[in-house]
Design an enzyme around this catalytic site. Structure first.
Site, PDB file in Angstrom:
ATOM      1  N   GLY A 362       0.770  -1.196   0.042  1.00  0.00           N
ATOM      2  CA  GLY A 362       0.066  -0.200  -0.078  1.00  0.00           C
ATOM      3  C   GLY A 362       0.770   1.056   0.011  1.00  0.00           C
ATOM      4  N   GLY A 365       2.425   5.595   4.785  1.00  0.00           N
ATOM      5  CA  GLY A 365       1.742   5.946   5.839  1.00  0.00           C
ATOM      6  C   GLY A 365       0.337   5.576   6.243  1.00  0.00           C
ATOM      7  CB  VAL A 366      -1.808   3.023   4.675  1.00  0.00           C
ATOM      8  CG1 VAL A 366      -2.066   4.278   3.626  1.00  0.00           C
ATOM      9  CG2 VAL A 366      -0.882   1.977   4.208  1.00  0.00           C
ATOM     10  N   GLY A 367       0.102   2.538   7.338  1.00  0.00           N
ATOM     11  CA  GLY A 367       0.354   1.620   8.794  1.00  0.00           C
ATOM     12  C   GLY A 367       0.670   0.206   8.684  1.00  0.00           C
ATOM     13  CB  THR A 369       5.735  -0.383   9.900  1.00  0.00           C
ATOM     14  OG1 THR A 369       6.519  -0.138   8.342  1.00  0.00           O
ATOM     15  CG2 THR A 369       6.922  -0.923  10.892  1.00  0.00           C
ATOM     16  CB  SER A 686     -12.202   4.997 -14.670  1.00  0.00           C
ATOM     17  OG  SER A 686     -11.469   6.113 -14.374  1.00  0.00           O
ATOM     18  CE  LYS A 729     -11.925   5.979 -10.347  1.00  0.00           C
ATOM     19  NZ  LYS A 729     -12.215   5.203 -11.362  1.00  0.00           N
TER      20      LYS A 729
END
Length: 802
Positions: A362, A365-367, A369, A686, A729
């Protein structure tokens, strides 16, 4: 001593000193390097020249407060400040008068100021006879001190001998000999020279005793070393004689080798491991202890004996406890937690399972670790993090041959040594950042580490013995899978951590980030509060990211400003941050919100796009011009979007009659398609439905609804195909206050991942084909438009229809 007066409530620049105590009429030369101390001496030089010098209780404190300083210091006059090439300032200060610290203030210019009260030397409490006797005792003690510490210059002795007053005697000794800082501070605190001389006498006596004891210890150690050297030479001579006689192998093993052999005997390892280590320990006996080879063998044996050949920890078998740990540590991540718990459940059911490797993938900064750390907590295993970012040498993974100078084991074996157990959780961080060069490919070395069929006998080049890694739970993290070698990726189970939505960031900030930063900055919830609208403003206008790192930094910035305001204004008991006052503290808004159309317009459609930091509203404009059928696309569009434009033109030709479009528009009209924010690259299929809607609107003159947004891939026959990033979105549409969103019908199942708040706040239309899209997106007309040939007649027809 010069008498001066300090105005009441006047603040004087303050320099906290480390290992330096200054007395009255004492001139000192010292260096300052900390920012606030440099500012203080500069303020003094530019002002009246006064500076307050006061010693710190602990030299380790970098930014001292009042409690970190002693009670008394010296008001001094700065006479010279010189800046060295290294950036350190050397100051010459003359002590004037003793002062008591009343208060310590730090202001905006990064300078410490002190409020002080001057203290004059008091009258002597003893008679002149007693004072004379005390002076003689101090002089005699100083003579003894010179005998045990010969480094003191002889000139100092003459200054002491010629001193006629207690003040002169104290200054001659205390100002010129090295004494502990605490003792000097006690002497400064005393208010008469008689008291200071009495304490100086006890200090000199103590220093004399310590110095004599040091001399005795030094003499004892020297004699011991001489005996050891003599014994060493004798042993070497005996060893040489045995070698000459050819019976060196029969020499009794040394104590060191015996200790190694005893540890090897206690080791719970295979016979292969024990035999190899025993052979190395016996080699150690036959060589001089100071040789390089002996050092290599000792290092090898120490490393191998420190490895957990059989030590394990018992896994926690409570799946509910594991779930509660994951819920406590992380908000949201429903799909990620579910997959992690499934993996843990299988491990709990079948503890002997091998070869499971999890890859957390990902944006930053999304966690990722912290999820790995939580998995270790959930299983109650040891946790070790190994950073692979920038690793390009295969030896970093497999280690170096022990024959090389400076050889050491690889990062995997080193991690096992740190863990101390055979079954830890090892997080291989940033596995996508590995690269290769002439020193080898570390990705290839990782293949054996992460392969459950091979890693039961992993051989590090340094230890040269098979080590079992099959019980280790390896977790890898990556920001991108494109740079991970396919064979390596094939060995891992990929779990994607998507970017956080606006609501998730809000809850993470409220439940985790704000309490964490309050504690870190020494604030209580009753002293600072960030309102809900302020948190949303931080998310929308001051950060633009997939994770929450910038959001946490923004919250930390608010905490620092709150601490500063509370200290500067004692009347302020609580600081409240609201959306209305954020600009006052953090400056103007860094990011503007996505703006939807303000009215129904021809040729302007609200599209939806996915970015690495979340979804955005992407308006698309189409303008019809007189020309020769040229289609121009601008706005930094990629090849896929350009192809969608060509498909849109072909589809418009197929529905000319239905929407009153001139059949020959592709020969007589030029179409200009533009996506605003031209500096930002855009690509992907898209935007197909958005292009068709904008083109049909521009060619037919029928306006597009301002309250609708859309996304979807198209085919030449008008079918709407599914797209990715639906969760982000829809969040972008909800944030921009769009009422209706058109999405592909085949994306209906993806709504399970969308927050209920977003789903309930939007009207979602599922479209299988472009007819459904156009029917809902274009403003309704009273009767179907008829095909017209000229632009003038087409305009009249549209006006009539409206």
């Amino acid at each position: 001593m010069t008498e001066i007066k300090i105005e009441k409530d006047k603040l004087i620049p303050c320099v906290p000193t480390r290992d330096l105590v200054v007395f009255e009429d004492m001139t000192v030369n010292f260096e300052v390097a900390r920012g606030f101390t440099i500012s203080a001496v500069k303020k003094a030089m530019n002002g009246d020249g006064f500076v307050f010098l006061i010693a710190q209780r602990s030299v380790a404190v970098e930014e001292p407060e009042k409690k970190d300083l002693y009670k008394y210091g010296i008001l001094g006059e700065v006479r010279q400040v010189i800046k060295s090439p290294s950036g350190v300032y050397r100051c010459l200060v003359h002590g004037i008068s003793k002062g008591k610290l009343l208060d310590l203030v730090k202001v905006r210019d990064n300078c410490l100021y002190a409020s002080i009260k001057l203290v004059n030397i008091g009258r002597e409490k003893v008679s002149e006879v007693e004072l004379t006797a005390l002076m003689r005792q101090v002089s005699e003690a100083f003579e003894n001190y010179l005998e045990v510490i010969p480094r003191i210059p002889k000139e100092l002795y003459y200054d002491v001998a010629s001193a006629e007053t207690p003040k002169e005697l104290f200054e001659a000794i205390a100002y010129n000999i090295p004494l502990p800082t605490d003792d000097k501070q006690i002497m400064l605190d005393l208010n008469t020279y008689g008291e200071r001389l009495a304490y100086l006498l006890s200090t000199l006596s103590h220093e004399i005793e310590v110095s004599m004891l040091e001399r005795e210890i030094h003499e004892h150690v020297s004699s011991t070393i001489d005996n050891q050297q003599r014994e060493y030479f004798i042993r070497e001579q005996i060893r040489a004689l045995h070698n000459e006689l050819g019976d060196g192998g029969d020499v009794d093993e040394s104590d060191e080798a015996q200790q190694y052999l005893a540890k090897i005997g206690e080791l719970s390892a295979s016979d292969e491991v024990k035999d190899k280590l025993t052979a190395e320990a016996k080699r150690l006996v036959k060589m001089p202890s100071g040789t390089q080879e002996a050092v290599v063998i000792r290092n090898y044996l120490d490393t191998c004996l420190a490895l957990p050949w059989s030590e394990t920890t018992e896994d926690r078998r409570d799946i509910k406890k594991a779930e509660s740990i994951l819920e406590k540590d992380h908000y949201g991540m429903k799909k990620v937690k579910e997959r992690v718990l499934e993996n843990l459940a299988v491990r709990m059911m079948t503890p002997d399972i091998k070869g499971q490797v999890i890859c957390l993938y990902g944006p930053p900064g999304v966690g990722k670790t912290s999820v790995g750390r939580s998995i270790a907590r959930a299983l109650d295993r040891k946790y070790v993090r190994v950073s692979l970012g920038g690793v390009r040498d295969e030896s970093d993974i497999r280690g170096h041959r022990k024959t090389y100078v400076g050889a050491m084991p690889g990062r995997i074996i080193d991690a096992m040594k740190q863990a101390g157990t055979k079954n830890p959780v090892i997080l291989l961080d940033e596995i996508d950042k590995m690269s290769n060069d002439f020193r080898g490919d570390p990705s290839s070395a990782m293949l054996e580490v992460l392969d459950g069929e091979q890693n039961s006998g992993f051989r590090d080049h340094f230890i040269e013995l098979p080590f079992d890694l099959s019980e280790v739970l390896f977790i890898t993290t990556a920001n991108s899978l494109d740079t991970v070698a396919p064979p390596l990726l094939d060995r891992m189970e990929v779990i994607e951590l998507a970017s956080y939505t606006r609501e998730e960031k809000f809850n993470i900030a409220k439940l985790h980030l704000i309490p964490k930063q309050l504690k870190k900055h020494g604030l209580k919830p009753s002293q600072m509060r960030i309102s809900a609208d302020a948190i949303y403003s931080l998310i929308d206008f001051y950060t633009k990211e997939a994770g929450v790192r910038k959001l946490e930094r923004s919250i930390a910035s608010l905490c620092r400003k709150a601490v500063k305001q509370l200290l500067e204004n004692e009347d302020d008991k609580k600081i409240v941050f609201k959306a209305s006052n954020l600009e006052e503290y953090l400056g103007h808004k860094k990011y503007l919100p996505d703006l939807a159309s303000e009215k129904d317009e021809v040729g302007l459609v609200n599209g939806l796009a996915w970015t690495s930091v979340g979804g955005v509203l992407m308006p698309l404009e189409v303008l019809v011009l007189e020309g020769k059928g040229k289609v121009e696309l601008t706005g930094s569009l990629g090849d896929v979007m350009k192809e969608s434009g060509q498909i849109a033109v072909s589809y418009c030709r197929s529905v000319c009659d239905k929407y009153g479009i001139a059949p020959d528009f592709y020969e007589k009209k030029d179409l200009h398609i533009h996506a605003p924010e031209g500096a930002v690259p855009k690509d992907g299929p898209s935007a197909g439905v958005t292009m068709v809607t904008a083109m049909v609107s521009a060619l037919s003159g029928i306006p597009v609804r301002k309250d609708i947004a859309m996304t979807g891939e198209i085919t030449l026959h008008g079918k709407v195909l599914p797209i990715g990033g639906l969760r982000e979105k829809l969040m972008a549409a909800y944030k921009a206050k769009i009422k209706t969103v058109i999405i592909p019908a085949k994306n209906k199942g993806d709504l399970d991942e969308v927050d209920d708040v977003v789903k309930n706040g939007l009207e979602i239309i599922f479209a299988d084909n472009l007819a459904t899209v156009l029917e809902n997106a274009l403003v309704k007309v009273n009767k179907p438009a008829k095909p017209v040939r000229s632009a003038k007649k087409r305009k009249e027809a549209v006006l009539t229809a409206n």
